[in-house]
Scaffold this motif. Structure first.
Motif, PDB file in Angstrom:
ATOM      1  N   ALA A   1       0.842  -1.197   0.000  1.00  0.00           N
ATOM      2  CA  ALA A   1       0.000   0.000   0.000  1.00  0.00           C
ATOM      3  C   ALA A   1       0.875   1.245   0.000  1.00  0.00           C
ATOM      4  CB  ALA A   1      -0.925  -0.001   1.219  1.00  0.00           C
ATOM      5  N   ARG A   2       0.248   2.353  -0.378  1.00  0.00           N
ATOM      6  CA  ARG A   2       0.939   3.644  -0.398  1.00  0.00           C
ATOM      7  C   ARG A   2       0.187   4.615   0.510  1.00  0.00           C
ATOM      8  NH1 ARG A   2       0.833   4.839  -5.629  1.00  0.00           N
ATOM      9  NH2 ARG A   2       2.980   4.212  -6.047  1.00  0.00           N
ATOM     10  N   LEU A   3       0.907   5.250   1.433  1.00  0.00           N
ATOM     11  CA  LEU A   3       0.287   6.228   2.320  1.00  0.00           C
ATOM     12  C   LEU A   3      -0.236   7.412   1.510  1.00  0.00           C
ATOM     13  CD1 LEU A   3       2.815   6.274   5.306  1.00  0.00           C
ATOM     14  CD2 LEU A   3       0.587   5.163   5.211  1.00  0.00           C
ATOM     15  N   THR A   4      -1.458   7.832   1.823  1.00  0.00           N
ATOM     16  CA  THR A   4      -2.077   8.917   1.062  1.00  0.00           C
ATOM     17  C   THR A   4      -2.461  10.120   1.911  1.00  0.00           C
ATOM     18  OG1 THR A   4      -4.240   7.855   1.313  1.00  0.00           O
ATOM     19  CG2 THR A   4      -3.001   7.374  -0.707  1.00  0.00           C
ATOM     20  N   GLU A   5      -2.779   9.901   3.193  1.00  0.00           N
ATOM     21  CA  GLU A   5      -3.250  11.014   4.021  1.00  0.00           C
ATOM     22  C   GLU A   5      -2.999  10.723   5.492  1.00  0.00           C
ATOM     23  OE1 GLU A   5      -7.311  13.735   4.612  1.00  0.00           O
ATOM     24  OE2 GLU A   5      -7.318  11.976   3.295  1.00  0.00           O
ATOM     25  N   LYS A   6      -2.597  11.753   6.214  1.00  0.00           N
ATOM     26  CA  LYS A   6      -2.361  11.613   7.647  1.00  0.00           C
ATOM     27  C   LYS A   6      -3.495  12.261   8.416  1.00  0.00           C
ATOM     28  CE  LYS A   6       1.203  12.280  11.188  1.00  0.00           C
ATOM     29  NZ  LYS A   6       1.254  10.842  11.529  1.00  0.00           N
ATOM     30  N   LYS A   7      -4.182  11.480   9.241  1.00  0.00           N
ATOM     31  CA  LYS A   7      -5.246  11.994  10.092  1.00  0.00           C
ATOM     32  C   LYS A   7      -4.702  12.157  11.514  1.00  0.00           C
ATOM     33  CE  LYS A   7      -8.676  11.392   6.979  1.00  0.00           C
ATOM     34  NZ  LYS A   7      -9.859  12.180   6.680  1.00  0.00           N
ATOM     35  N   SER A   8      -5.540  12.669  12.412  1.00  0.00           N
ATOM     36  CA  SER A   8      -5.077  12.900  13.779  1.00  0.00           C
ATOM     37  C   SER A   8      -4.775  11.599  14.519  1.00  0.00           C
ATOM     38  CB  SER A   8      -6.126  13.702  14.561  1.00  0.00           C
ATOM     39  OG  SER A   8      -7.371  13.027  14.559  1.00  0.00           O
ATOM     40  N   ALA A   9      -5.590  10.559  14.269  1.00  0.00           N
ATOM     41  CA  ALA A   9      -5.417   9.312  15.020  1.00  0.00           C
ATOM     42  C   ALA A   9      -4.891   8.155  14.178  1.00  0.00           C
ATOM     43  CB  ALA A   9      -6.750   8.908  15.655  1.00  0.00           C
ATOM     44  N   HIS A  10      -4.804   8.331  12.854  1.00  0.00           N
ATOM     45  CA  HIS A  10      -4.344   7.245  11.993  1.00  0.00           C
ATOM     46  C   HIS A  10      -3.887   7.813  10.650  1.00  0.00           C
ATOM     47  CE1 HIS A  10      -8.519   7.776  10.594  1.00  0.00           C
ATOM     48  NE2 HIS A  10      -8.065   7.358   9.423  1.00  0.00           N
ATOM     49  N   GLU A  11      -3.339   6.954   9.824  1.00  0.00           N
ATOM     50  CA  GLU A  11      -2.998   7.319   8.457  1.00  0.00           C
ATOM     51  C   GLU A  11      -3.839   6.489   7.498  1.00  0.00           C
ATOM     52  OE1 GLU A  11       1.426   8.736   7.938  1.00  0.00           O
ATOM     53  OE2 GLU A  11       1.414   6.857   9.072  1.00  0.00           O
ATOM     54  N   GLU A  12      -4.071   7.013   6.312  1.00  0.00           N
ATOM     55  CA  GLU A  12      -4.823   6.294   5.300  1.00  0.00           C
ATOM     56  C   GLU A  12      -3.907   5.945   4.134  1.00  0.00           C
ATOM     57  OE1 GLU A  12      -8.369   8.411   4.263  1.00  0.00           O
ATOM     58  OE2 GLU A  12      -9.243   8.149   6.264  1.00  0.00           O
ATOM     59  N   ALA A  13      -4.181   4.803   3.525  1.00  0.00           N
ATOM     60  CA  ALA A  13      -3.339   4.324   2.430  1.00  0.00           C
ATOM     61  C   ALA A  13      -4.210   3.777   1.317  1.00  0.00           C
ATOM     62  CB  ALA A  13      -2.385   3.244   2.935  1.00  0.00           C
ATOM     63  N   SER A  14      -3.673   3.757   0.113  1.00  0.00           N
ATOM     64  CA  SER A  14      -4.357   3.143  -1.015  1.00  0.00           C
ATOM     65  C   SER A  14      -3.731   1.786  -1.298  1.00  0.00           C
ATOM     66  CB  SER A  14      -4.277   4.032  -2.256  1.00  0.00           C
ATOM     67  OG  SER A  14      -2.921   4.239  -2.619  1.00  0.00           O
ATOM     68  N   LEU A  15      -4.560   0.832  -1.660  1.00  0.00           N
ATOM     69  CA  LEU A  15      -4.095  -0.523  -1.939  1.00  0.00           C
ATOM     70  C   LEU A  15      -3.415  -0.567  -3.305  1.00  0.00           C
ATOM     71  CD1 LEU A  15      -4.084  -3.577  -1.201  1.00  0.00           C
ATOM     72  CD2 LEU A  15      -6.308  -3.734  -2.372  1.00  0.00           C
TER      73      LEU A  15
END
Length: 435
Positions: A41-55
């Motif tokens: 996966a590739r990290l796409t966005e950093k949130k306050s409590a977690h990070e989001e990634a695309s598969l």
């Protein structure tokens, strides 16, 4: 980065914790994954409590992974779980509900009972965007994660009649007649059908008023879709600088202003655009879970809608009070001995009931996604009805409210997961609480 998916979280993503590199030990959410999978996966966005990634790639697939049933899956924002077989979807939702309740400290729980139906063709309602692209009228939804228009060629979770109506709209819009030109002025269309697909209601939304031809358009739709019994047009106001959400303004009506939705137990009048449970296969099972075997002197149905539970309860209770803030349909249909429809908010009704020291034997409540909240829970604690049945479409707000009710002396004695929304992360829960 490589990630091992540990479990699913509410919202449709898989949860992982990187073991090395940037972001190690932090939570990462990856959509379109399944528990136990090893993915890239590739990290796409950093949130306050977690990070989001695309598969990017599934390196080791789960046995539960399957081929999606719709060509638009992944790009469309509507569905989240089509990559999982249906048994796995239900297991994932059960685990999420369990985790969500335990997270707020509700650890003494009965076993969750899943209730399932057909996984495709279940929706009795859809609202489609309508846009003209390169001279061709198209219908669609939002692209995943954005407000961008996605033109679609199918939607297999819809009742077939709904998609047939959408295709009829496109056929009419392809014509260069007055009716065809009117069809091309709309920006959205909503269709609602009965469980047996014998009746259809249509709502269309336009952005410019004084567009003649609505009645002729409806006549033309009726020729293509004989099940159409009524329609209405509304004007969508332009977005204000203050970003205030303004309700569409009704313009014209054609035919009946609603339809009678029949179940084996009851008939319900549903005014055009008003809320009704979306799953045409599980409505009756939902009614059964809430009402079966319950009888007595007085029951309250809060957030009653069109009286889905009130009408059935009225057969076994001497008096049923149905409370609904937008209660026009309810006040017109819920009448007769032992039936009282109250057009008020639940907070207003309970505040008065506390003063009057009223105490029913049963309280049923089916609130919107925001749940009932602290003020309602405090009133319920003071009223202290022996049994409360809480129907919820959001496990997060449900858990919050259940914790307050547990602190007020209620015990959770039954938990039912009713899968009204297959292929999506949404889930319906029915909780039986007793003092």
């Amino acid at each position: 980065m490589k990630l091992q998916i540990e479990k699913m979280v509410y919202g449709g993503a898989g949860l992982a914790h990187p073991t090395e590199g940037k972001g190690a030990a932090g939570a990462v959410f990856v959509p379109f994954t399944l528990p136990g999978e090893l993915v890239e996966a590739r990290l796409t966005e950093k949130k306050s409590a977690h990070e989001e990634a695309s598969l990017l790639n599934v390196l080791s697939a789960s046995e539960d992974r399957t081929t999606p049933g719709c060509k638009h899956f992944g790009e469309c924002g509507g569905c989240h779980y089509q990559h999982a077989n249906y048994t796995a979807q239900v297991n994932v939702k059960t685990a999420i509900l369990q985790d969500t309740l335990e997270h707020v400290g509700l650890t003494v729980l009965p076993k969750i009972q899943p209730r399932v139906g057909e996984q495709w063709g279940y929706r009795n309602r859809t609202r489609l965007r309508v846009e003209e692209i390169e001279g061709t009228l198209r219908v669609g939804y939002n692209q995943r994660g954005s407000n961008q228009f996605l033109a679609i060629q199918e939607c297999p979770i819809l009742a077939p009649l709904l998609w047939h109506a959408a295709e009829a709209l496109l056929t009419i819009g392809a014509d260069n007649s007055t009716v065809g030109r009117w069809a091309r002025t709309m920006s959205e269309a909503e269709f609602f059908t009965t469980a047996d697909e014998k009746k259809l209601q249509m709502s269309v939304f336009i952005q410019k008023k004084n567009q003649p031809g609505f009645s002729q358009f409806c006549d033309s739709m009726k020729q293509h879709v004989p099940e159409l019994t009524g329609a209405g047009s509304s004007l969508i106001p332009p977005k204000s600088p203050q970003r205030q959400v303004q309700k569409p303004r009704p313009l014209e009506d054609w035919g009946a202003k609603g339809l009678t939705y029949q179940t084996t137990r009851e008939d319900y009048w549903v005014g055009r655009g008003n809320f009704f449970q979306v799953n045409r296969f599980l409505v009756e099972q939902l009614i059964t879970i809430v009402t079966e075997g319950r009888r007595g002197q007085l029951a309250w149905d809060l957030y009653a809608g069109v009286g889905l539970f009130s009408k059935q309860l009225a057969k076994e209770f001497q008096q049923v009070v149905a409370v609904e803030a937008a209660g026009t349909d309810l006040t017109n249909s819920f009448r007769g001995p032992g039936k009282l429809a109250v057009e008020a908010t639940t907070v207003e009704f309970l505040r008065n009931a506390v003063v009057q020291r009223e105490r029913p034997e049963l309280i049923v409540m089916d609130p919107p996604r925001a749940g009932v909240g602290a003020e309602v829970c405090s009133f319920l604690a003071r009223i202290a009805a022996p049994e409360i049945i809480y129907v919820s479409c959001d496990p997060i707000t449900l858990a919050r409210d259940l914790k307050m009710l547990a602190q007020a002396g209620y015990n959770i004695v039954e938990l039912h997961l009713v899968d009204l929304f297959p292929q999506t992360f949404h889930l319906e829960t029915v909780v039986i609480l007793r003092r």
